[in-house]
Design an enzyme around this catalytic site. Structure first.
Site, PDB file in Angstrom:
ATOM      1  N   ALA A   1       0.821  -1.204   0.000  1.00  0.00           N
ATOM      2  CA  ALA A   1       0.000   0.000   0.000  1.00  0.00           C
ATOM      3  C   ALA A   1       0.859   1.260   0.000  1.00  0.00           C
ATOM      4  CB  ALA A   1      -0.978  -0.012   1.163  1.00  0.00           C
ATOM      5  N   THR A   2       0.220   2.401   0.221  1.00  0.00           N
ATOM      6  CA  THR A   2       0.918   3.684   0.120  1.00  0.00           C
ATOM      7  C   THR A   2       0.489   4.616   1.240  1.00  0.00           C
ATOM      8  OG1 THR A   2       0.904   3.477  -2.303  1.00  0.00           O
ATOM      9  CG2 THR A   2       1.411   5.651  -1.389  1.00  0.00           C
ATOM     10  N   SER A   3       1.455   5.301   1.835  1.00  0.00           N
ATOM     11  CA  SER A   3       1.155   6.375   2.774  1.00  0.00           C
ATOM     12  C   SER A   3       2.125   7.521   2.523  1.00  0.00           C
ATOM     13  CB  SER A   3       1.252   5.894   4.228  1.00  0.00           C
ATOM     14  OG  SER A   3       2.600   5.729   4.616  1.00  0.00           O
TER      15      SER A   3
END
Length: 207
Positions: free
Chosen positions: A4-6
């Site tokens: 995922a991405t943050s």
């Protein structure tokens, strides 16, 4: 692999933290509603990429220890306080059962200066003006590098964060299903959710 991405972005009077909601395993989407942004107190928050179970465990450990710390010092913990505690927790587990998570700690210090600190799975700390982690980090970082400047206004920082998250979601199959955004400034905190779904009827119209 850190899934995922943050990301996090500083602005003149605070920080913006953001993350997507998708949880994947191999080629399967297990959840479209995992929240990976967390408010610690009115001055500090976290965003993460990685395994949600590890983030949940870290959040529980952190919440307990921060509550004790704040009772002892009789004031709110700062981003530096929280990042150092997370660093110790993650470093102690680096050889056995490490936490598969990259974490961004963002918020305001005691002097109201905004701060973003990136932590890797072994507890390493790095302070940045902006940062992105996870499988979509390369795409998100490209947008952040292009549009970031010193002393952004809040609305500008939120727009850049949203644009960077959308770029990651559009190009990374492990990221998606909307964007959680946490804004921390000297006037308080604000949370919002931004849908990030591309309708098939609109794909051919995109430039």
């Amino acid at each position: 692999m850190v899934l995922a991405t943050s990301l996090g972005v500083k602005f003149k009077n605070g920080v913006v933290l953001a993350a997507d909601r998708r949880v994947s395993y191999g080629g399967f989407i297990l959840s479209k509603a995992a929240k990976k942004v967390m408010k610690i107190n009115e001055r500090v928050g976290l965003s993460m990429s990685g395994l949600p179970a590890d983030f949940q465990e870290l959040s529980e450990i952190l919440s307990y220890n921060i509550a004790l710390y704040e009772m002892d010092i009789e004031r709110k913990a700062t981003p530096t306080n929280i990042a150092r505690l997370l660093s110790i927790i993650m470093y102690q587990r680096r050889f056995y059962g490490p936490f598969y998570a990259e974490i961004l700690v963002g918020g305001l210090e005691q002097n109201n200066m905004p701060k973003i600190i990136v932590l890797d799975p072994a507890g390493g700390m790095l302070e940045e003006d902006y940062a992105a982690t996870g499988t979509g980090a390369q795409m998100a970082t490209g947008i952040l590098e292009r549009y970031f400047k010193k002393d952004l206004e809040k609305d500008e920082a939120v727009e850049i964060a949203e644009r960077a998250m959308r770029a990651a979601i559009e190009r990374d199959a492990l990221s998606g299903d909307g964007i959680d955004i946490l804004i921390i400034s000297d006037s308080g905190t604000e949370e919002k959710f931004v849908p990030a779904r591309i309708e098939w009827k609109d794909v051919g119209r995109r430039s």
